[in-house]
Scaffold this active site. Sequence first.
Site, PDB file in Angstrom:
ATOM      1  N   ASP A  90      40.981  39.125  46.424  1.00 48.29           N
ATOM      2  CA  ASP A  90      41.918  38.473  45.510  1.00 48.29           C
ATOM      3  C   ASP A  90      43.348  38.848  45.874  1.00 48.29           C
ATOM      4  O   ASP A  90      44.251  38.009  45.904  1.00 48.29           O
ATOM      5  CB  ASP A  90      41.631  38.892  44.063  1.00 48.29           C
TER       6      ASP A  90
ATOM      7  N   GLU B 281      35.873  44.751  34.181  1.00 47.39           N
ATOM      8  CA  GLU B 281      36.068  44.691  35.623  1.00 47.39           C
ATOM      9  C   GLU B 281      37.435  45.281  35.943  1.00 47.39           C
ATOM     10  O   GLU B 281      37.557  46.447  36.217  1.00 47.39           O
ATOM     11  CB  GLU B 281      35.908  43.252  36.115  1.00 47.39           C
TER      12      GLU B 281
ATOM     13  N   ASP C 286      41.655  41.949  39.782  1.00 49.08           N
ATOM     14  CA  ASP C 286      41.131  40.588  39.772  1.00 49.08           C
ATOM     15  C   ASP C 286      41.391  39.938  38.431  1.00 49.08           C
ATOM     16  O   ASP C 286      41.757  38.784  38.345  1.00 49.08           O
ATOM     17  CB  ASP C 286      39.629  40.593  40.078  1.00 49.08           C
TER      18      ASP C 286
ATOM     19  N   GLU D 172      39.960  31.783  36.789  1.00 48.26           N
ATOM     20  CA  GLU D 172      39.108  32.242  37.884  1.00 48.26           C
ATOM     21  C   GLU D 172      38.399  31.073  38.568  1.00 48.26           C
ATOM     22  O   GLU D 172      38.170  31.084  39.770  1.00 48.26           O
ATOM     23  CB  GLU D 172      38.062  33.219  37.325  1.00 48.26           C
TER      24      GLU D 172
ATOM     25  N   TRP E 187      37.813  39.759  52.311  1.00 44.75           N
ATOM     26  CA  TRP E 187      38.182  40.812  51.345  1.00 44.75           C
ATOM     27  C   TRP E 187      38.792  41.981  52.132  1.00 44.75           C
ATOM     28  O   TRP E 187      39.943  42.362  51.899  1.00 44.75           O
ATOM     29  CB  TRP E 187      36.945  41.262  50.553  1.00 44.75           C
TER      30      TRP E 187
HETATM   31  C1  BGC Z   1      35.795  39.453  40.835  1.00 45.41           C
HETATM   32  C2  BGC Z   1      36.527  38.812  41.937  1.00 45.41           C
HETATM   33  C3  BGC Z   1      36.012  39.246  43.223  1.00 45.41           C
HETATM   34  C4  BGC Z   1      34.582  38.888  43.263  1.00 45.41           C
HETATM   35  C5  BGC Z   1      33.922  39.208  44.547  1.00 45.41           C
HETATM   36  C6  BGC Z   1      34.344  39.193  40.945  1.00 45.41           C
HETATM   37  O1  BGC Z   1      33.608  39.840  40.001  1.00 45.41           O
HETATM   38  O2  BGC Z   1      36.290  39.092  39.603  1.00 45.41           O
HETATM   39  O3  BGC Z   1      37.597  38.124  41.746  1.00 45.41           O
HETATM   40  O4  BGC Z   1      36.733  38.914  44.313  1.00 45.41           O
HETATM   41  O5  BGC Z   1      33.857  39.451  42.210  1.00 45.41           O
HETATM   42  O6  BGC Z   1      33.037  38.292  44.748  1.00 45.41           O
END
Ligand code: BGC
Length: 910
Positions: A489, A482, A476, A753, A541
């Site tokens: 994503d 993370e 992500d 983001e 997802w």
């Molecule tokens: C991530 C995302 C992910 C999302 C899910 C985030 O913390 O960075 O891109 O899809 O959480 O809600």
Amino acid sequence: MKKIILLHLFAAMVFSAAAQLKVHHLLTENKPNPLGVDAAQPRFSWQLDAGNRRNVLQTAYELVIQTDDGQPVWRTGKMATPQSVLVPFKGPALASGKRYNWQVRVWDNAGNASDWSEPSFWQMGLLKPSDWKAQWIEPGFAEEATRPSPLLRKEFSIAKKLKRATAYITAHGLYEAYLNGSRIGDAYFTPGWTSYNKRLQYQAYDVTGQLQQGANAVGAALASGWYRGNLAWGGNRDIYGKDIALLMQLQLEFEDGTTEQIVTDGSWKSSTGAIRSSEIYHGEKVDARLDQPGWNKPGFNDASWTGVKTAANAKEVLVATYNEPIRKKETFAPVKIFTTPKGEQVIDFGQNLVGWAEVKVRGASGQQIILSHAEVLDKAGNFYITNLRAANSRDTFILKGGGEEVLAPTFTWHGFRYLKVEGYPGTLNKDDFEAVALYSDMPVAGKFTSSNELINQLQHNIEWGQRGNFLDVPTDCPQRDERLGWTGDAQVFSRTAMFNMNVHSFFTKWMQDVSADQIDGAVPFVVPNVLGAGSVASAGWADAATIIPWNMYLAYGDTGILQQQYGSMKAWVEHMRRKSKNDLWNTGFHFGDWLFYRPDDDNDGRAAVTDKYLVAQCFYAHSTQLLINAAKVLGKKADVLQYTALLQKIKDAFRKEYMTPSGRLVSGTQTAYVLALQFDMLPEALRKGATERLAENVKSYGTHLTTGFLGTPYLCEVLSRNGQADVAFALLLREQYPSWLFPVKMGATTIWERWDGQKPDSSFQTPGMNSFNHYAYGAIGDWMYRTVAGLDTEEDGPGYKHIRMKPLTGGNFNHIAATLQTYYGPVTSGWKREEANFNMDVVIPANTQASVFIPAPSVNAVREGGLALSQNGAIKVIGFHNGYVQVKIGSGSYQFTATGSGTATTSAKR
Ligand code: BGC
């Protein structure tokens, strides 16, 4: 005499025609000359080079395969087929570790035969666990709390003349291996990241040139990496185990036909060196004073080193590496060195990138230098790291002293554009600093340029979002605590990713982890799943399981990926079916249209909240549709029938629950209409009205988007496909928040983001969720390539065997050009407006065909290479429809000119 001249001429023609057919660009399992292949039937691809001849199709091929010492293995004979991509090996069983050479020749539809291609090779990996003679080894000393990087070594001698040496290596944790002091290979963060407990990749390297007769030394450094380092949140670590370990087998083949293996076993020694701690999120600490010079060379005195422990770690999980390794790619020199208002020394590299800084320095022994990393400066111009959350993204170096030292970490990376430098002796000099980008070394596939510089910068940002986040797994974000393989994503960006780079091998590898980590069919939020059994099955997802394989089938024409993933696709659809009641999937947790538009002071309800179960039902239908598509390709007739019936019920349930009889949806948002239209949830008769509602909704916000992760990828596509191209272009070209170009105007060099990661007043969005390198919204790239430039594949000739080229003019562009490297060769769709003329440059590779749609007022208005279409034998006119002249062409380069199309309709239904 005349006869003789004619004969000569004829001979020359035959000769030159033959000379115009070559076969090149040979790939085995998508890669040139791969080592360590464990496919039982590797697949071969090649390209035809027919010079500037048009309409060239392959009619037959012949493949010949030999061992590298010339023993025949398999010869196909002349196969009368156009297939030149992913042709499977069907010869006798291939042997572990063996190298095979192959060549191909082809025949074309004009009666030409090529010569045999240059030989290409592949080398098999270690196919069975019992082929591994090596034992897993762990350092023999008690580990310090900071977990310094262990060093492991062994010396051995070579008496005979070496023909070839191959190193097979993997680790629990990360490794960097050496022979006689030089690094093995140019891959970083090996062995990469997979669902380690189920699949652990090993790498194969040709190390013949690194060995010598006489004394040799092999060494490896290890680090915690994904295996046991901090991953996810709350200090979570040791996800796959507490101990790191090495498994290595050096396979020596001698000129006299004998072989020998040097393997990890109880005879190795262990110690530590300069790397005192290393964490993906928290950087590295290196004390050069503790370096042990020569530790990986022969003759080093290791008397003070400890032995090693052998470990009974699994070998059944070992698999060959399928994807391209992470390598060092672009480097950046500082564009500016400055002091912030807070008095900190900061370097701007001009590009938000993922990798590390390499720094040259001379200083005293014990001098400490700290390099900290940030993506952005705050409003006041200060170094800003709050959005990195708990990630302590800095590297600390303690100098050895006594000469120039080059500082760089080994087992960590950072997402950054700005580098804060503390403790540097003397003034910062541009020549001493360099930023190095590291990412999975996927072949570059596409190039998109236009007459609009802001859009070109957007394309740049999309590409850099991909570079920064395709680091062995699709992550992500690359900077905060993370950096996980978020499935949502990955799926939203996947089709765009396929335009920018060849991600065939990258996703083939990751999709196997998706399958491996499914729980009762449910696909995790992140893959590899490090969040646990409860973090699964969010709509949009989890559908990575169906969407990505289908996109890969379209982009690469690979039925193998559908075969590989079919069980996973079906298991996911079955999971949704089990969770549904009366065909309605309205249970469980869902992220929904993540990060949709919501104003701060939302008095009249402008926040674009889309009902999460409406979203879930749309994705349930979409995944079922893709499963049906895959079943059709694979000839699974019973499944086609079964799931077609299910799909109808899913749509009926949707209509009953979420739609009024006139087609109004319970959520009046852009995302609701986009998903319903894109996934065909609405009866045909109600689609027009739904598109109008969508367009009205966009206009009600003063023409801006309100979509989050799930609606955004299809927004412009749905509009332009349903007669609202003007609205789609307005959204693409909008420069104020929220839009794609707002970050561009704010100086972004990657995709953010959030639509307002940095707000119009330069303040930041909430730091808990504010990455400046997050590719999801870059999903617009698919529309730019496929619809605006009009470079697409037909579903009945996937992988661009049948190309569909239909540019969409509008948005005040004067010029757009896109090129894509397909398995057949480069495809180009470029157009330019010159006064009343519309020029279209088209390149179609050999062994493909294309339907090209030229915006023009009539067939007669179009010429190619100066000739009217009717005089042009190479072009078949299909007709004129909705502002486009449709032609069918074969391979070659074409220049179409349409007169009087200066005002070509932009809102034409496509
Ligand atoms: C991530 C995302 C992910 C999302 C899910 C985030 O913390 O960075 O891109 O899809 O959480 O809600």
